[in-house]
Motif scaffolding. Structure first.
Motif, short mmCIF file in Angstrom:
data_model
loop_
_atom_site.label_atom_id
_atom_site.label_comp_id
_atom_site.label_asym_id
_atom_site.label_seq_id
_atom_site.Cartn_x
_atom_site.Cartn_y
_atom_site.Cartn_z
N LYS A 98 0.89 -1.22 -0.12
CA LYS A 98 -0.02 0.04 0.09
C LYS A 98 0.82 1.20 -0.04
CE LYS A 98 -1.44 -0.79 4.80
NZ LYS A 98 -2.57 -0.72 5.69
N SER A 120 3.82 0.99 -5.61
CA SER A 120 2.23 1.37 -6.28
C SER A 120 1.50 0.63 -5.59
CB SER A 120 2.51 1.04 -7.65
OG SER A 120 2.60 -0.11 -7.92
N VAL A 121 0.20 1.34 -5.43
CA VAL A 121 -0.81 0.53 -4.71
C VAL A 121 -1.65 0.16 -5.76
CG1 VAL A 121 -2.93 1.16 -3.38
CG2 VAL A 121 -0.85 2.53 -2.94
N GLU A 144 -4.61 -1.30 -8.09
CA GLU A 144 -5.87 -0.62 -8.46
C GLU A 144 -7.02 -1.12 -7.63
OE1 GLU A 144 -6.77 -0.60 -12.46
OE2 GLU A 144 -4.75 -0.05 -12.98
N ALA A 191 -6.70 0.42 -4.06
CA ALA A 191 -7.02 1.84 -4.13
C ALA A 191 -8.83 1.90 -4.31
CB ALA A 191 -6.44 2.51 -5.45
N THR A 223 -10.15 1.24 -0.90
CA THR A 223 -10.14 2.31 0.15
C THR A 223 -10.46 3.67 -0.49
OG1 THR A 223 -7.76 2.53 -0.54
CG2 THR A 223 -8.10 1.01 1.15
N GLN A 224 -11.08 3.70 -1.63
CA GLN A 224 -11.72 4.87 -2.03
C GLN A 224 -10.46 6.03 -2.36
OE1 GLN A 224 -14.83 5.75 0.48
NE2 GLN A 224 -15.88 4.22 0.06
N SER A 225 -9.29 5.50 -2.53
CA SER A 225 -7.99 6.20 -2.37
C SER A 225 -7.96 7.37 -1.34
CB SER A 225 -8.01 7.03 -3.93
OG SER A 225 -7.88 5.91 -4.76
N LEU A 237 -6.57 4.00 3.52
CA LEU A 237 -5.39 3.13 3.31
C LEU A 237 -4.68 2.70 4.23
CD1 LEU A 237 -3.80 1.85 0.77
CD2 LEU A 237 -2.62 3.73 0.19
#
Length: 124
Positions: A28, A47-48, A50, A53, A56-58, A63
């Protein structure tokens, strides 16, 4: 020596330990600096994914708390801080494992307050 000794850890120390642990175990973002030495290049991917992301709704707070809901994460830390075995990382890890197992058997993607309360009532 691969041991971390908690001397009467407070909520902040437990919170930091769990955040660092989860940031190392789950992709994450960047792995915490002190832990990079022991990992290979594949594990250092920053990188997180997709799917994470989206889950966790970005939201950075969601996150950070993942696989917990943010309020459930705070409750988990609180329960762990006041428990009789709070100074033992092995007991903290057992509680984390119980929470994850309960989420998986309940077929949910996030550990919520209901799960945290359920494992809290079981004790260590």
């Amino acid at each position: 020596m691969n041991y971390i000794e908690f001397l009467n850890p407070g909520r902040e120390e437990l919170n930091d330990f769990l955040v660092e642990l989860l940031a190392t175990l789950i992709r994450k973002g960047p792995v915490p600096e002190p832990l990079r030495v022991g990992l290979d290049d594949r594990a250092l991917e920053s990188s997180v994914p997709e799917e994470l992301a989206a889950l966790t709704q970005s939201d950075p707070e969601r996150l950070k708390a993942y696989p917990f809901e943010p309020d459930a994460f705070a409750e988990f830390v609180e329960q762990t801080a006041v428990g009789d075995m709070s100074g033992k990382p092995s007991e903290l890890l057992k509680r984390l494992q119980k929470a994850a197992r309960r989420a998986m058997t309940s077929d949910v993607r996030l550990i919520d307050s209901k799960i945290v309360d359920a494992i809290g009532s079981e004790g260590f």
